[in-house]
Structure formats: C-alpha cells, structure tokens
Scaffold this motif. Sequence first.
Motif: not given
Length: 345
Positions: A269-278
């Motif tokens: 879930a955190q990985l998915i959240g992280d990719v949204t900003d780049y």
Amino acid sequence: MNRNTKVTIAFAVIFVLVAVGLFRAPAVQDFVLARLATSLAPSAQQDIDGMQVVVCGSASPLGNTMDRAQACIAVLTQEHLFLIDVGARSPTRIAQAQLPLDRLSAVFLTHYHSDHIAGLGDVNLNSWVAGRQHNMQVYGPEGVQTVVDGFNQAYALDRSYRTQHHGEELLPKALGPMRANTLDSGIVWQDESMTVRGFVVDHHPANPTMGYRFDYQGRSVVISGDTNATDELFAAAQGADLLFHDALARHLLNVLQQTMRDSGRSNVAQLIGDVTDYHADSLTLEDAAKAADIKQLVLYHLVPTPMNAMTENLFLRGLSDEVILAHDLQVFELSAQSETITIRP
Ligand SMILES: [Zn+2]
Ligand SMILES: [Zn+2]
C-alpha cells in the motif's frame, strides 16, 4: 441431427485424425518446421517513408502481465534505428517487430530505474550477433557511464565465450562492449536528416531524468520518459505529431491501495502511494497536449499496467476517445512532409 450434419462431422473427425497421424511422420514434421523457420526469418527490409514509431514496451513495473513489456519505444527511419529505454521483456518485442538491429544507431536512456535498462545486455548482444558495425552507443543523462560499465563488466565473460566459439569474423571482440555518452539538455544527436533533442523532466529522486524529441523530414515524436506533467516538457513537445507520455491512473491506484491496506499488506500500500508523486496523472495530460498543439497523445508506461480490455477501459476513465493507450507492437507511421498518422494494428 440430420444426415448432412452427421456426414460433415464424420468428415471433420476423419480429417483431424489423418492430420494428427501425418504430423507424426518425420518428413511432414521437417516440412512444417522449415515453413515455420521461413516465416520467422527477418523479411527483406521495406522502404520507410518518413518515420515509424514502434511500441516495444508499454508497461510500468506496477502490475504484472506478459502482454506488455516494460518501457521501450523504437524510432525507425530508412537510415536510423533508435531505441528509447529497453525495459524487461523489450528484447522479445524488438525481435517480434523484426527491428533491424544490425543498423542500430543508438540507445537513448531516459533514466536508470531498472524497468528502463533491464534489457540493455540482451540488446547489445542481439545487435552484435545481427552484425552491427560499430560499438553500441548508449546515451543518457549523468549516470549512464555507471550503468554501461556495470553491464559491460557483467557480460564480459559471455562476450569472450561467444567470440571464442563463433570466431572473430562473426563476433569481433572490439565491437562487444557498449559505449556510454553523457548528455545535457539541447541537441544531443544530429545528422543531415535527423535531430534529437533532450530535455530534463521531473522524476525526483531519479535525477536527472530526460525526455527526447526526434525531428525528421518535417515529422516529430516526443517520448517523455518517467515524469510528472511539466511545462518544460510541453514546451519541448510544442507542435509535435506524436507524444508518448507516461501515465498514472489515480482512480485505479486508490482502489488498489485501499485493497492492500484492507488485506494487511501495508508495505505494498505504501509503495503504491509513493509512485503517485513522480508519474503524470492521466487526467492532466489531454488539455496540456491540446494547448501545446500536439496532434496525437499516446499514453504508455501505464501505472498500474492494465491486464485486459476491461482494465484498459477503466484506465481511460475521464479521457476523450482521442487519447490512445499504447499496446506492445503497435506501429505509428508518419509519412515525410505530411500530416498523416497511420496506426497499425
Ligand atoms: Zn522511473
Ligand atoms: Zn519506469
């Protein structure tokens, strides 16, 4: 069942049995194999009018499907073949598209995430075997020397075995290692007919990341690499025929992220959240492309990677029918000095 139907079925069964029986005969097997080999051999090169763009990989690392290789776009003319990124599985697509690796002009890397460089060793080997007449030139922003040195070292033994086994004439030792070329923004490659420009995009913390624009015989294609939508990119892409832009479908990621949280997979879930900003939010691209007078927007490096037609439809939610989702092995033909864009298939 009437008599005619029964007779038809009986003939069909007999035909299948005879065919299966025949295929067990070595002479028939050899005949079929020879036909198959002929169909797989590279066909004679056809004349190319203007520029062709071939999708040799449309996936991102998020999501897993064998239907899509990771990031790779090929730009092909009568005189040039450029590959822009070579992610995992893209060497298979390059072979399926029968791209002329013997005359590979250069590989341009946008940045050094693994999904953009994983195929580098295979592309170097395959173009060497195909008869490339110079060392494979790899262009990219700062960091390209580290990547190329690492691949060259990892494949050093492989290269030496192959030259010993197949001979210096077929696989000359000197042409085995690839060469790194570090780029800044501006014109990064040019001859009398082709100009390639590089520009910095926003993919922090992968700094610097570059996108590329190819201009040839009055036609142009821009490849974004991985980036948020930026004003600089749309300025560089102004008036282009084709823009391949990475795209992230936030509405799909939100559902995926919640599902992972609910099932206790908080790291995913955190990985998915992280990719949204780049990566670029898919819904921000269409208006920007229209404002920059881009004739055709094509989304690639799809985050998450759609698995089937239904998820492709979901990915396109909120976009008009004019926006295209790239598929592997799709070909875009840009005839010289014209406005036409022909898309196959
Ligand atoms: Zn990346
Ligand atoms: Zn990527």
